[in-house]
Design an enzyme around this catalytic site. Sequence first.
Site, PDB file in Angstrom:
ATOM      1  N   GLY A   9       0.814  -0.965  -0.040  1.00 53.21           N
ATOM      2  CA  GLY A   9       0.156   0.279   0.139  1.00 53.21           C
ATOM      3  C   GLY A   9       1.273   1.089  -0.168  1.00 53.21           C
ATOM      4  CG  ASN A 102       0.797   2.965  14.114  1.00 50.48           C
ATOM      5  OD1 ASN A 102       2.239   3.493  13.416  1.00 50.48           O
ATOM      6  ND2 ASN A 102       0.520   3.010  12.994  1.00 50.48           N
ATOM      7  CE  LYS A 204       4.539   6.569  14.052  1.00 52.46           C
ATOM      8  NZ  LYS A 204       4.520   5.311  13.615  1.00 52.46           N
TER       9      LYS A 204
END
Length: 323
Positions: A9, A102, A204
């Site tokens: 993607g 993530n 993050k």
Amino acid sequence: MKVAIVGAGAIGAYVGAALHRAGADVHLIARGPHLAAMRQHGVRVHSPRGDWTARVHATDRPADVGPVDHVFLGLKAHSYAACGPLVEPLMHEETSVIAAQNGIPWWYFHRHGGPHDGQRLESVDPGGSVSAVLAPKRAIGCVVYAATELEGPGVVRHLEGTRFSIGEPDRSRSARCTEFSDAMVAGGLKCPVEPELRDDIWIKLLGNISFNPISALTRATMLQMCRHRSTRQVIELMMRETLAVAHALGCRPDISVERRLAGAERVGEHRTSTLQDLEKGKPLELDVLLAAVVELADITGVEVPTLRTVDAISDLLARGVAA
């Protein structure tokens, strides 16, 4: 170096195009109109750093690619347990898996050291279903700081950032990490090999664990969440509880809550990936962001009342989307 990008993607195609530009033998695994466009026109990258096109081999048949040195996973984490048919034809004995996800990865405690070494997290590896497909020994951690989006089939809009930090679970500087890092740098990206990559994971995660579920629950942008006083206070509590869990696990992410909030506010009227997935009716990637940290809090004995509350409410939302 032969690389397969599984889930090519926005991020995957961007990485694949950069590696191809560096001279790597790259194969993009995709499907639908996006695959057709990449086959016909290549990967077209639009970026503030300059536009360019990479004529990369693209297919929906991993068996036609065969074994590779590195598999770069651009899939959402909730797809990992079912990705066996995509990755198995790409594997030889030494193939690494670099997952651009993530949140808390399935390999988090693999070769971690200390009292939790080898422990499996049910929230990210339910019943060992992910480890059965993606053996932790293959894993190279990856924290993505680049922002990209698909502007159309085969067209990647690079918004900002070029850093992809990677690292071994055992904190070593391995030959396989160095090889991949060198190729990424040659392709124009930043790819530091970090011995303490888990610190990057928590840095993050500090934003993802708070802004992502809250945005899905409220339909608010980053700026709106930061400037709504009560919501900002909830997010601050979530961040402080997250840092407490990280510290209990021996990590020392080098960032303050205040700095993280200020950075998020500068992003402006951005809709998080979780909110975008909600609006498209896609599954919400919250287990690795939120449920995993609640599970880690249970393991370490850290009190996380705000995280528990938001996890309970957002889980109900996620179940409704999946129904």
